[in-house]
Design an enzyme around this catalytic site. Structure first.
Site, PDB file in Angstrom:
ATOM      1  N   VAL A 110       0.858  -1.185   0.000  1.00 15.40           N
ATOM      2  CA  VAL A 110       0.000   0.000   0.000  1.00 15.40           C
ATOM      3  C   VAL A 110       0.894   1.235   0.000  1.00 15.40           C
ATOM      4  O   VAL A 110       1.803   1.368   0.823  1.00 15.40           O
ATOM      5  CB  VAL A 110      -0.944  -0.002   1.216  1.00 15.40           C
ATOM      6  CG1 VAL A 110      -1.724   1.309   1.299  1.00 15.40           C
ATOM      7  CG2 VAL A 110      -1.896  -1.189   1.140  1.00 15.40           C
ATOM      8  N   LYS A 111       0.610   2.120  -0.957  1.00 12.94           N
ATOM      9  CA  LYS A 111       1.448   3.313  -1.097  1.00 12.94           C
ATOM     10  C   LYS A 111       0.728   4.490  -0.443  1.00 12.94           C
ATOM     11  O   LYS A 111      -0.448   4.753  -0.744  1.00 12.94           O
ATOM     12  CB  LYS A 111       1.636   3.572  -2.594  1.00 12.94           C
ATOM     13  CG  LYS A 111       2.911   4.269  -2.979  1.00 12.94           C
ATOM     14  CD  LYS A 111       3.028   4.209  -4.508  1.00 12.94           C
ATOM     15  CE  LYS A 111       4.209   4.971  -5.010  1.00 12.94           C
ATOM     16  NZ  LYS A 111       4.178   5.074  -6.484  1.00 12.94           N
ATOM     17  N   VAL A 112       1.440   5.161   0.460  1.00 12.44           N
ATOM     18  CA  VAL A 112       0.848   6.311   1.164  1.00 12.44           C
ATOM     19  C   VAL A 112       1.778   7.510   1.008  1.00 12.44           C
ATOM     20  O   VAL A 112       2.991   7.342   0.919  1.00 12.44           O
ATOM     21  CB  VAL A 112       0.628   6.018   2.673  1.00 12.44           C
ATOM     22  CG1 VAL A 112      -0.270   4.810   2.872  1.00 12.44           C
ATOM     23  CG2 VAL A 112       1.943   5.820   3.409  1.00 12.44           C
TER      24      VAL A 112
END
Ligand code: G3P
Length: 217
Positions: free
Chosen positions: A82-84
């Site tokens: 998951v890219k934040v």
């Protein structure tokens, strides 16, 4: 150095994957737009094709919604990262999702201090953007070097994922500095094979071979 492919174009990923040149994939909202595909569908297709981590980016700006989006993206496949964004909300999301066992890629990193915070929040990957620093007359590679030093000083496990790679020289320098991963567009990865002396040498060999009148097949 691992190679991640920075695109959501499935055909281009497949070509590099078949060649063993794709250790993972990174996407972002701009790349999803460019692909014209639905984020959930295309991410699933890529994650099924590629063995390594596939980054899919949240788009909420507050931590609660980012966490909810991240959990939904993480359910697509076991190899989703998951890219934040590197905001305070992104760091909170990173901490929560990492503790749940989800890989997290903290993106839009432009300083060594930001990278330090991401490591402390448990990030699997930190994505410093080289090209965008170069765009404003700073040296993106200096940032990769600084983060390498800091992470090594304290034994952080977070992997340096050099991003916004625009040139083949960026790739060489990242490998020399010791970035764990680079993510580059397919065009840059393919350009790494080119050398003018290879082309010239091949041309000479082909001309001389024609003069021999021989055939191998
Ligand atoms: O991985 C980040 C990358 O997609 C950004 O690249 O060239 O838009 O700065 P660029």
């Amino acid at each position: 150095m691992k190679f991640f492919v920075d695109t959501a174009e499935v055909n281009e990923i497949a070509e590099l994957n078949d060649l063993g040149m794709c250790d993972g994939v990174t996407t972002n909202p701009s790349l999803i737009l460019k692909s014209g595909r639905d984020i959930l569908e295309v991410t699933k297709e890529i994650a099924n094709m590629v063995e390594g981590p596939v980054s899919a980016e949240v788009v909420a700006l507050n931590a609660d919604d980012m966490i909810a989006e991240g959990r939904k993206l993480a359910k697509i496949a076991d190899n989703i990262a998951v890219k934040v964004p590197l905001t305070w909300a992104g760091l909170k999301t990173c901490k929560v999702l990492s503790e749940e066992g989800t890989m997290v890629n903290v993106t839009l990193c432009f300083s060594a201090n930001q990278a330090l915070l991401a490591a402390k929040a448990g990030a699997t990957f930190i994505s410093p953007f080289i090209g965008r620093l170069d765009d404003i007359n700073l040296d993106g590679l200096d940032l990769i070097d600084d983060i390498r030093t800091i992470y090594d000083n304290y034994g952080f496990d977070t992997q340096i994922l050099a991003a916004s790679i625009r040139t083949v020289n960026h790739a060489t320098e990242c490998a020399k500095i010791g970035a764990d991963v680079m993510t580059a567009p397919p065009s840059v990865i393919k350009k790494m094979a080119h050398h003018i002396l290879t082309d010239q040498g091949l041309d000479t060999f082909m001309k001389d071979w024609a003069k021999t009148g021989q055939k191998i097949l």
